[in-house]
Design a protein around this motif. Structure first.
Motif, PDB file in Angstrom:
ATOM      1  N   MET A 254       0.825  -1.184   0.000  1.00 34.87           N
ATOM      2  CA  MET A 254       0.000   0.000   0.000  1.00 34.87           C
ATOM      3  C   MET A 254       0.864   1.240   0.000  1.00 34.87           C
ATOM      4  O   MET A 254       2.020   1.182   0.378  1.00 34.87           O
ATOM      5  N   PRO A 255       0.351   2.393  -0.406  1.00 30.59           N
ATOM      6  CA  PRO A 255       1.130   3.620  -0.310  1.00 30.59           C
ATOM      7  C   PRO A 255       1.495   3.908   1.126  1.00 30.59           C
ATOM      8  O   PRO A 255       0.790   3.519   2.053  1.00 30.59           O
ATOM      9  N   GLU A 256       2.567   4.628   1.332  1.00 30.76           N
ATOM     10  CA  GLU A 256       3.071   4.825   2.687  1.00 30.76           C
ATOM     11  C   GLU A 256       2.330   5.946   3.381  1.00 30.76           C
ATOM     12  O   GLU A 256       2.698   7.110   3.331  1.00 30.76           O
ATOM     13  N   THR A 257       1.214   5.584   4.016  1.00 32.83           N
ATOM     14  CA  THR A 257       0.331   6.526   4.663  1.00 32.83           C
ATOM     15  C   THR A 257       0.013   6.024   6.053  1.00 32.83           C
ATOM     16  O   THR A 257      -0.027   4.823   6.299  1.00 32.83           O
ATOM     17  N   PRO A 258      -0.262   6.922   7.007  1.00 33.87           N
ATOM     18  CA  PRO A 258      -0.534   6.489   8.375  1.00 33.87           C
ATOM     19  C   PRO A 258      -1.746   5.596   8.457  1.00 33.87           C
ATOM     20  O   PRO A 258      -2.691   5.730   7.704  1.00 33.87           O
ATOM     21  N   SER A 259      -1.724   4.673   9.404  1.00 34.68           N
ATOM     22  CA  SER A 259      -2.815   3.731   9.583  1.00 34.68           C
ATOM     23  C   SER A 259      -3.259   3.710  11.036  1.00 34.68           C
ATOM     24  O   SER A 259      -2.451   3.553  11.927  1.00 34.68           O
TER      25      SER A 259
ATOM     26  N   MET B 137       9.319  -0.675   2.588  1.00 34.72           N
ATOM     27  CA  MET B 137       8.391  -1.597   3.241  1.00 34.72           C
ATOM     28  C   MET B 137       8.965  -2.995   3.332  1.00 34.72           C
ATOM     29  O   MET B 137       8.912  -3.652   4.383  1.00 34.72           O
ATOM     30  N   GLY B 138       9.540  -3.496   2.237  1.00 33.80           N
ATOM     31  CA  GLY B 138      10.104  -4.836   2.263  1.00 33.80           C
ATOM     32  C   GLY B 138      11.197  -4.979   3.302  1.00 33.80           C
ATOM     33  O   GLY B 138      11.302  -6.005   3.990  1.00 33.80           O
TER      34      GLY B 138
ATOM     35  N   CYS C 179       7.234  -8.289  -1.773  1.00 27.75           N
ATOM     36  CA  CYS C 179       6.846  -6.896  -1.547  1.00 27.75           C
ATOM     37  C   CYS C 179       7.580  -6.043  -2.585  1.00 27.75           C
ATOM     38  O   CYS C 179       8.624  -5.449  -2.309  1.00 27.75           O
ATOM     39  N   LEU C 180       7.017  -6.003  -3.791  1.00 28.80           N
ATOM     40  CA  LEU C 180       7.612  -5.263  -4.891  1.00 28.80           C
ATOM     41  C   LEU C 180       6.810  -3.986  -5.140  1.00 28.80           C
ATOM     42  O   LEU C 180       5.829  -3.701  -4.444  1.00 28.80           O
ATOM     43  N   LEU C 181       7.206  -3.220  -6.134  1.00 32.78           N
ATOM     44  CA  LEU C 181       6.540  -1.941  -6.379  1.00 32.78           C
ATOM     45  C   LEU C 181       5.139  -2.125  -6.936  1.00 32.78           C
ATOM     46  O   LEU C 181       4.191  -1.467  -6.492  1.00 32.78           O
ATOM     47  N   THR C 182       4.988  -3.022  -7.907  1.00 36.34           N
ATOM     48  CA  THR C 182       3.688  -3.267  -8.536  1.00 36.34           C
ATOM     49  C   THR C 182       3.498  -4.763  -8.746  1.00 36.34           C
ATOM     50  O   THR C 182       4.456  -5.547  -8.747  1.00 36.34           O
TER      51      THR C 182
ATOM     52  N   VAL D  78       2.538   2.120   7.668  1.00 33.69           N
ATOM     53  CA  VAL D  78       3.732   2.615   6.991  1.00 33.69           C
ATOM     54  C   VAL D  78       4.908   1.790   7.513  1.00 33.69           C
ATOM     55  O   VAL D  78       4.788   1.096   8.534  1.00 33.69           O
ATOM     56  N   PRO D  79       6.061   1.820   6.829  1.00 32.14           N
ATOM     57  CA  PRO D  79       7.181   0.975   7.268  1.00 32.14           C
ATOM     58  C   PRO D  79       7.548   1.139   8.734  1.00 32.14           C
ATOM     59  O   PRO D  79       7.856   0.150   9.420  1.00 32.14           O
ATOM     60  N   GLN D  80       7.514   2.371   9.239  1.00 34.25           N
ATOM     61  CA  GLN D  80       7.910   2.618  10.625  1.00 34.25           C
ATOM     62  C   GLN D  80       6.947   1.986  11.637  1.00 34.25           C
ATOM     63  O   GLN D  80       7.295   1.825  12.809  1.00 34.25           O
ATOM     64  N   MET D  81       5.743   1.628  11.202  1.00 31.87           N
ATOM     65  CA  MET D  81       4.753   1.043  12.097  1.00 31.87           C
ATOM     66  C   MET D  81       4.804  -0.478  12.146  1.00 31.87           C
ATOM     67  O   MET D  81       4.191  -1.095  13.026  1.00 31.87           O
ATOM     68  N   ILE D  82       5.501  -1.101  11.179  1.00 25.87           N
ATOM     69  CA  ILE D  82       5.518  -2.561  11.103  1.00 25.87           C
ATOM     70  C   ILE D  82       5.994  -3.158  12.432  1.00 25.87           C
ATOM     71  O   ILE D  82       6.961  -2.698  13.033  1.00 25.87           O
TER      72      ILE D  82
END
Length: 328
Positions: A1-6, A39-40, A91-94, A147-151
Motif C-alpha cells: 500500500m502507499p506509505e500513509t498512516p494507519s 516496506m520490504g 513486496c515489490l513496487l507493482t 507505513v514501514p515505521q509502524m511494522i
C-alpha cells in the motif's frame, strides 16, 4: 500500500473479516523476503526481530547489506531465495513486477506458499493466485495497513485472503509484522479491503488540501486552520456507521441533509473557489454526481444514496456472506 498512516483496527470491524490477531509464532521459521524497498526492508527486519531465519533478495543487491548485518541470509538470485524457505513474502513496487519475477521461476515454486504484500487490485490478486496454483504453489494475498515505521507495532495490521489453509499454517510467522486479519477465500478480498480503506483516506486528503488552499487565499495559516479541521473531520466521521447502515439496507431517506439541499448549496463551493483564485477540479465531479442523483429522482435521500449512483454493474448478495459481491 502507499506509505500513509494507519489507525488501529476498530473493534466494530465486521465478523466477515475475522478477528484481529497478534498471535505469537510457534517457533523460529524459515521465511524469504523478496523486494527490499522501505516496506520490504521493514518486513524482513520484523521477521528477524521475531527470531526467524530470514533470507533476503533484491534486484539491487546493495539493499541487502543492512539486513545481512542484522543476521539475514543473502540470496544470490530470486530462485535461491525461493528455494531457501517454504514461506516466500513478496513486496515489490507493482503486481506487474511480481508477475515478471515469477515468470522467471518456472518449476521453482512447487510446495511453496507465496504471500504477496504488493499493493494491487482484486483482479490482479485473483490472476496471480490462479497462476501460482498452476505452478504447484499456494497463494495468499495481503494488504498492509501501516507505513514501514509502524511494522511490528501495536497499530500495524495486514489483511489476508486466498488459501486459508496456507494462511493458518503461516499465521504465527506472519504475526511478526502486526495484527493478522483474514478476509476470505477469494484472493481479491484483501486488496479490496486495502483499497477501500485507502479510498476513505484519500477522500479525506482531497478535502484537507482543498480546505487549506482556500484558507491560504486570505492569509490564514495552514497550521492554524488545521487545528479546526481535526475536530470537525473527527466529528463528521461519526456519521459513517449510520451511512453504512443505509447502504446495506437500501433505505436512504434522511432528516439531516438531503441530496436536494446539497445540490443547491454545492455551487457556492465552486463559486468561492473561482472567486478566491483556486482550482475546483477536485470537487467539480461531486457536483455532477449530485446533479445526476437528484435528476434520477433521489432528491429526498441522504448522501448515502450516492453509493448506488457510483455502481456501474448490477449485483446482489447477503451482507456478511463473505462473497465479496455485496451491493444493492
Amino acid at each position: 500500500m502507499p506509505e500513509t498512516p494507519s489507525p488501529s483496527l476498530p473493534e466494530t470491524a465486521t465478523a466477515r473479516a475475522g478477528d484481529l490477531s497478534h498471535a505469537p509464532a510457534r517457533g523460529p521459521a524459515r521465511v524469504s523476503v523478496l523486494g527490499l524497498g522501505m516496506m520490504g526492508s521493514a518486513l524482513a527486519a520484523a521477521f528477524l526481530d521475531a527470531g526467524h531465519r530470514v533470507t533476503v533478495w533484491n534486484r539491487s543487491p546493495a539493499k541487502t547489506g543492512p539486513l545481512v548485518a542484522r543476521g539475514a541470509l543473502p540470496a544470490g538470485s530470486a530462485a535461491d531465495a525461493v528455494a531457501a524457505s517454504p514461506l516466500v513474502v513478496l513486496c515489490l513496487l507493482t503486481n506487474e513486477d511480481v508477475e515478471g519475477l515469477l515468470a522467471t521461476l518456472p518449476g521453482r515454486l512447487e510446495g511453496r506458499t507465496l504471500v504477496n504484500l504488493t499493493n494491487g487490485t482484486p483482479a490482479q490478486a485473483r490472476a496471480l493466485s490462479a497462476w501460482t496454483q498452476r505452478h504447484g504453489a499456494r497463494y495468499v494475498d495481503g494488504g498492509i495497513m501501516a507505513v514501514p515505521q509502524m511494522i511490528a507495532g501495536p497499530h500495524a495490521y495486514v489483511f489476508y485472503s486466498g488459501d486459508e489453509a496456507a494462511y493458518e499454517t503461516h499465521r504465527p510467522t506472519l504475526a511478526a509484522l502486526g495484527g493478522t486479519r483474514w478476509t476470505g477465500g477469494d484472493p481479491g478480498l484483501a486488496a479490496l479491503y486495502d483499497l477501500g480503506l485507502l479510498t476513505g483516506m484519500y477522500g479525506m486528503v482531497i478535502g484537507v488540501v482543498q480546505a487549506l488552499a482556500l484558507a491560504r487565499t486570505e492569509h490564514v495559516g495552514a497550521e492554524e486552520f488545521g487545528e479546526l479541521l481535526v475536530p470537525w473531520i473527527t466529528a463528521m466521521l461519526g456519521t459513517v456507521p449510520e451511512m453504512a447502515r443505509a447502504v446495506d439496507s437500501g433505505q436512504h431517506l434522511t432528516d439531516v441533509s438531503s441530496l436536494a439541499v446539497n445540490r443547491a448549496a454545492f455551487p457556492n463551493f465552486l463559486a468561492a473557489y473561482r472567486d478566491q483564485g483556486i482550482s475546483g477540479e477536485l470537487f467539480e465531479p461531486f457536483q455532477a454526481l449530485l446533479e445526476r442523483a437528484v435528476d434520477a429522482g433521489h432528491a429526498a435521500d441522504g448522501l448515502s444514496r450516492l453509493t448506488s449512483m457510483l455502481t456501474l454493474r448490477q449485483f446482489t448478495c447477503t451482507v456478511g456472506s463473505g462473497s465479496g459481491n455485496c451491493g444493492e
